[in-house]
Design a protein around this motif. Structure first.
Motif, PDB file in Angstrom:
ATOM      1  N   ALA A   2     -24.654 -27.063  16.078  1.00  0.00           N
ATOM      2  CA  ALA A   2     -24.990 -26.429  14.797  1.00  0.00           C
ATOM      3  C   ALA A   2     -24.175 -25.155  14.596  1.00  0.00           C
ATOM      4  O   ALA A   2     -23.752 -24.506  15.556  1.00  0.00           O
ATOM      5  N   LEU A   3     -23.992 -24.818  13.345  1.00  0.00           N
ATOM      6  CA  LEU A   3     -23.281 -23.602  12.984  1.00  0.00           C
ATOM      7  C   LEU A   3     -24.133 -22.385  13.343  1.00  0.00           C
ATOM      8  O   LEU A   3     -25.341 -22.351  13.087  1.00  0.00           O
ATOM      9  N   PRO A   5     -23.665 -18.435  12.608  1.00  0.00           N
ATOM     10  CA  PRO A   5     -22.903 -17.307  12.074  1.00  0.00           C
ATOM     11  C   PRO A   5     -23.278 -16.017  12.796  1.00  0.00           C
ATOM     12  O   PRO A   5     -24.466 -15.720  12.993  1.00  0.00           O
ATOM     13  N   PRO A  20     -18.248 -17.654  11.918  1.00  0.00           N
ATOM     14  CA  PRO A  20     -19.057 -18.853  12.171  1.00  0.00           C
ATOM     15  C   PRO A  20     -18.579 -19.531  13.448  1.00  0.00           C
ATOM     16  O   PRO A  20     -17.397 -19.849  13.586  1.00  0.00           O
ATOM     17  N   ASP A  22     -19.800 -22.400  16.757  1.00  0.00           N
ATOM     18  CA  ASP A  22     -20.662 -23.537  17.070  1.00  0.00           C
ATOM     19  C   ASP A  22     -21.618 -23.113  18.173  1.00  0.00           C
ATOM     20  O   ASP A  22     -21.200 -22.474  19.142  1.00  0.00           O
ATOM     21  N   ASP A  23     -22.878 -23.441  18.054  1.00  0.00           N
ATOM     22  CA  ASP A  23     -23.840 -23.018  19.076  1.00  0.00           C
ATOM     23  C   ASP A  23     -23.586 -23.663  20.431  1.00  0.00           C
ATOM     24  O   ASP A  23     -24.147 -23.260  21.435  1.00  0.00           O
ATOM     25  N   ASP A  25     -20.464 -23.661  21.721  1.00  0.00           N
ATOM     26  CA  ASP A  25     -19.302 -22.968  22.278  1.00  0.00           C
ATOM     27  C   ASP A  25     -19.725 -22.082  23.435  1.00  0.00           C
ATOM     28  O   ASP A  25     -20.842 -21.552  23.456  1.00  0.00           O
ATOM     29  N   PRO A  72     -28.766 -16.419  14.797  1.00  0.00           N
ATOM     30  CA  PRO A  72     -27.915 -16.312  13.609  1.00  0.00           C
ATOM     31  C   PRO A  72     -27.897 -14.885  13.054  1.00  0.00           C
ATOM     32  O   PRO A  72     -28.926 -14.213  12.966  1.00  0.00           O
TER      33      PRO A  72
END
Length: 82
Positions: A2-3, A5, A20, A22-23, A25, A72
């Motif tokens: 999921a994104l 930010p 932004p 990626d969770d 990463d 986020p």
């Protein structure tokens, strides 16, 4: 995945970024993504590893950012380790 930010500041820069990621990463990948927008532009490149700080603690480079407690729009700082 999921994104996720994040707001980010590369130490020594004057601009805060909205990045932004990626969770899924790693923390190291997140640091590189922030550095991509800053290093060689407003901050000099150095031959040193990048580190990421969140809420006063330095995150281990191999940690997955989504599992590190970063939420986020949280603020992170990226810097060169001396």
């Amino acid at each position: 995945m999921a994104l996720l930010p994040l707001t980010a500041l590369f130490v020594g820069d004057v601009l805060e970024l909205l990045v932004p990621v990626d969770d899924g990463d790693t923390v190291e990948q997140v640091g590189q993504q922030v550095a991509h927008h800053v290093v060689g532009h407003r901050v000099a490149r150095r031959d040193a590893p990048l580190r990421v700080r969140h809420d006063g603690r330095i995150l281990a480079p191999e940690t997955i950012i989504g599992a590190s407690g970063v939420q986020p729009l949280d603020h992170i700082e990226v810097f060169y380790r001396d």
